[in-house]
Design a protein around this motif. Structure first.
Motif, PDB file in Angstrom:
ATOM      1  N   MET A 277      28.351  -0.011 -34.693  1.00 10.08           N
ATOM      2  CA  MET A 277      29.688   0.516 -34.412  1.00 10.08           C
ATOM      3  C   MET A 277      30.581   0.368 -35.629  1.00 10.08           C
ATOM      4  SD  MET A 277      30.313   1.797 -31.365  1.00 10.08           S
ATOM      5  CE  MET A 277      29.599   1.892 -29.724  1.00 10.08           C
ATOM      6  N   MET A 278      30.499  -0.771 -36.300  1.00  5.89           N
ATOM      7  CA  MET A 278      31.350  -1.018 -37.467  1.00  5.89           C
ATOM      8  C   MET A 278      31.084   0.005 -38.556  1.00  5.89           C
ATOM      9  SD  MET A 278      31.272  -4.277 -40.023  1.00  5.89           S
ATOM     10  CE  MET A 278      29.734  -3.639 -40.712  1.00  5.89           C
ATOM     11  N   VAL A 279      29.821   0.243 -38.861  1.00  2.00           N
ATOM     12  CA  VAL A 279      29.476   1.187 -39.929  1.00  2.00           C
ATOM     13  C   VAL A 279      29.907   2.606 -39.556  1.00  2.00           C
ATOM     14  CG1 VAL A 279      27.555   2.231 -41.170  1.00  2.00           C
ATOM     15  CG2 VAL A 279      27.585  -0.226 -40.789  1.00  2.00           C
ATOM     16  N   SER A 280      29.662   2.997 -38.314  1.00  2.78           N
ATOM     17  CA  SER A 280      30.019   4.355 -37.884  1.00  2.78           C
ATOM     18  C   SER A 280      31.530   4.560 -37.918  1.00  2.78           C
ATOM     19  CB  SER A 280      29.485   4.605 -36.469  1.00  2.78           C
ATOM     20  OG  SER A 280      28.082   4.453 -36.414  1.00  2.78           O
TER      21      SER A 280
ATOM     22  N   ARG B 107      38.501  10.384 -33.038  1.00  2.14           N
ATOM     23  CA  ARG B 107      38.090  10.903 -31.730  1.00  2.14           C
ATOM     24  C   ARG B 107      36.636  11.387 -31.732  1.00  2.14           C
ATOM     25  NH1 ARG B 107      41.084  12.904 -27.532  1.00  2.14           N
ATOM     26  NH2 ARG B 107      42.964  12.877 -28.824  1.00  2.14           N
ATOM     27  N   SER B 108      36.273  12.208 -32.702  1.00  6.55           N
ATOM     28  CA  SER B 108      34.912  12.761 -32.701  1.00  6.55           C
ATOM     29  C   SER B 108      33.869  11.683 -32.933  1.00  6.55           C
ATOM     30  CB  SER B 108      34.795  13.859 -33.763  1.00  6.55           C
ATOM     31  OG  SER B 108      35.067  13.332 -35.051  1.00  6.55           O
ATOM     32  N   VAL B 109      34.137  10.763 -33.864  1.00  8.09           N
ATOM     33  CA  VAL B 109      33.185   9.687 -34.124  1.00  8.09           C
ATOM     34  C   VAL B 109      33.088   8.756 -32.926  1.00  8.09           C
ATOM     35  CG1 VAL B 109      32.671   7.713 -35.609  1.00  8.09           C
ATOM     36  CG2 VAL B 109      33.592   9.804 -36.600  1.00  8.09           C
ATOM     37  N   SER B 110      34.230   8.422 -32.342  1.00  5.46           N
ATOM     38  CA  SER B 110      34.248   7.495 -31.209  1.00  5.46           C
ATOM     39  C   SER B 110      33.489   8.062 -30.020  1.00  5.46           C
ATOM     40  CB  SER B 110      35.690   7.184 -30.812  1.00  5.46           C
ATOM     41  OG  SER B 110      36.379   6.533 -31.857  1.00  5.46           O
ATOM     42  N   SER B 111      33.698   9.341 -29.724  1.00  2.14           N
ATOM     43  CA  SER B 111      33.016   9.935 -28.577  1.00  2.14           C
ATOM     44  C   SER B 111      31.511   9.895 -28.749  1.00  2.14           C
ATOM     45  CB  SER B 111      33.488  11.375 -28.389  1.00  2.14           C
ATOM     46  OG  SER B 111      33.185  12.170 -29.523  1.00  2.14           O
ATOM     47  N   THR B 112      31.039  10.101 -29.968  1.00  2.00           N
ATOM     48  CA  THR B 112      29.592  10.102 -30.215  1.00  2.00           C
ATOM     49  C   THR B 112      29.007   8.704 -30.135  1.00  2.00           C
ATOM     50  OG1 THR B 112      29.811  12.044 -31.649  1.00  2.00           O
ATOM     51  CG2 THR B 112      27.798  10.739 -31.853  1.00  2.00           C
ATOM     52  N   VAL B 113      29.641   7.734 -30.801  1.00  2.76           N
ATOM     53  CA  VAL B 113      29.076   6.381 -30.822  1.00  2.76           C
ATOM     54  C   VAL B 113      29.175   5.715 -29.459  1.00  2.76           C
ATOM     55  CG1 VAL B 113      29.472   6.070 -33.287  1.00  2.76           C
ATOM     56  CG2 VAL B 113      31.246   5.368 -31.674  1.00  2.76           C
ATOM     57  N   VAL B 114      30.212   6.028 -28.690  1.00  8.65           N
ATOM     58  CA  VAL B 114      30.311   5.461 -27.338  1.00  8.65           C
ATOM     59  C   VAL B 114      29.205   6.027 -26.458  1.00  8.65           C
ATOM     60  CG1 VAL B 114      31.713   5.431 -25.244  1.00  8.65           C
ATOM     61  CG2 VAL B 114      32.751   4.892 -27.443  1.00  8.65           C
ATOM     62  N   LEU B 115      28.955   7.331 -26.550  1.00  9.27           N
ATOM     63  CA  LEU B 115      27.875   7.930 -25.758  1.00  9.27           C
ATOM     64  C   LEU B 115      26.528   7.327 -26.140  1.00  9.27           C
ATOM     65  CD1 LEU B 115      26.838  10.014 -23.743  1.00  9.27           C
ATOM     66  CD2 LEU B 115      26.789  11.687 -25.603  1.00  9.27           C
ATOM     67  N   LEU B 116      26.264   7.213 -27.435  1.00  9.70           N
ATOM     68  CA  LEU B 116      25.010   6.599 -27.871  1.00  9.70           C
ATOM     69  C   LEU B 116      24.937   5.140 -27.433  1.00  9.70           C
ATOM     70  CD1 LEU B 116      24.687   8.029 -31.500  1.00  9.70           C
ATOM     71  CD2 LEU B 116      23.366   8.684 -29.487  1.00  9.70           C
ATOM     72  N   GLY B 117      26.062   4.431 -27.518  1.00  6.53           N
ATOM     73  CA  GLY B 117      26.078   3.035 -27.105  1.00  6.53           C
ATOM     74  C   GLY B 117      25.768   2.872 -25.634  1.00  6.53           C
ATOM     75  N   VAL B 118      26.311   3.731 -24.802  1.00  2.00           N
ATOM     76  CA  VAL B 118      26.040   3.658 -23.362  1.00  2.00           C
ATOM     77  C   VAL B 118      24.567   3.914 -23.088  1.00  2.00           C
ATOM     78  CG1 VAL B 118      26.459   4.794 -21.147  1.00  2.00           C
ATOM     79  CG2 VAL B 118      28.385   4.215 -22.636  1.00  2.00           C
TER      80      VAL B 118
END
Length: 335
Positions: free
Chosen positions: A211-214, A250-261
């Motif tokens: 998450m930090m790197v992304s 917004r775009s980065v957060s939406s992607t990393v949150v989906l992958l994280g879930v």
């Protein structure tokens, strides 16, 4: 001299609305793009073998009563044929509404939701905080800090989990430190509540660096002139974060949150390596499915496969709802 030019007749209403058939379109597409089809054919074959066939086979097993006792097997030189039967949707009904449905499914489902929500929230919160810290231009030694903070992600998972097992043992570093501070030392690997807390701690340690790197990459892509304009308008640090940083991520957060879930929901390695089959209250759905199929005797292949199909269905539903919610928010933000 007048030259008469014969023009083609205008298409009639029937010809204008007529489309080529499916076979015709497929033939035309193949003739135009045969090279592209030839290039992707090996990938399609490999995916069909390693993904599609196991998926179809697993779904078929959910409709049977297959176990290790009635499946085909070879003992020595003797081959025993499969004797399991087709039972329809009985496995789904038994897991979701059977007399032991809460102990076998719903309790693990609730814990999986809590586990996923807690881990992803900690991953994102800590990752964003560290990314903001490393994005400060006045911070000295940023490169060294980045290397240190990304180390938990670079180390293989089994090494990290085994290290945490040693640290969380009764005489490990964590309890020794708590004893030295005069605080109670819990049984991290035996008590059900602290087993769940320990699992969240270890998964947070492993997941924060990604998450930090992304998010750090997302922060560095935000135009610095936006912050300068906000500062000229009198915006304080919190207002700049809320109105510039978060929308820019917004775009980065939406992607990393989906992958994280998705990754956390299916996180098998940490739970299994940390507890094995000795922590029933800390088993999420994917590790519980493994236990049913490979950790007990007799092995219940049908029930294990049913859990797999339910997991896939839950993730498909979540992904669809999540993407619709993001698209709706994007439309509202654009208005």
């Amino acid at each position: 001299m007048t030259v008469a030019v014969e023009r083609p007749a205008a298409p009639s209403g029937d010809d204008r609305g007529r489309r080529p058939g499916l076979i015709t379109r497929l033939k035309s597409g193949y003739q135009k793009h045969w090279y592209a089809y030839a290039m992707i054919a090996p990938v399609v074959v490999v995916l069909a073998v390693i993904v599609l066939y196991p998926l179809v086979r697993g779904f078929y097993l959910t409709l049977t009563d297959a176990t290790s006792l009635n499946s085909a097997r070879t003992i020595g030189v003797n081959h025993i044929d499969a004797t399991y039967k087709f039972i329809g949707l009985d496995n789904y009904a038994d897991i979701l509404w059977g007399p032991t449905a809460y102990d076998r499914f719903w309790s693990h489902f609730i814990w999986t939701i809590v586990w996923t929500a807690a881990c992803v929230a900690l991953h994102y919160g800590l990752g964003l905080g560290l990314a903001l810290l490393l994005n400060q231009k006045g911070l000295r030694g940023r490169t060294a800090y980045r290397m240190m903070l990304i180390l938990p992600w670079a180390v293989p998972t089994f090494v990290t989990v085994f290290a945490w097992r040693f640290m969380l043992a009764d005489a490990g570093v964590v309890n020794t430190t708590l004893d030295a501070l005069g605080m109670p030392s819990p049984a991290w690997l035996e008590d059900p509540l602290f087993q769940q807390i320990a699992a969240i701690m270890v998964n947070t340690w492993c997941g924060v660096p990604f998450m930090m790197v992304s998010l750090l990459g997302g922060l560095q892509s935000i135009d610095s002139t936006l912050y300068e304009a906000a500062e000229m308008d009198g915006a304080n640090a919190w207002q700049q974060f809320r109105n510039v940083t978060l929308p820019g991520l917004r775009s980065v957060s939406s992607t990393v949150v989906l992958l994280g879930v998705i990754w956390t929901f299916n996180q098998f390695a940490i739970i299994f390596l940390l507890f094995g089959n000795t922590a029933p209250d800390a088993q999420i759905l994917v590790t519980w499915a493994y236990y049913l199929g490979f950790g007990q005797t007799p092995r219940d292949y049908a029930q294990s496969a049913t859990y797999g199909v339910l997991l896939l269905s839950l993730l498909i539903v979540f992904t669809s709802v999540y993407r619709r919610w993001l698209n709706r928010n994007d439309v509202q933000a654009a208005i």
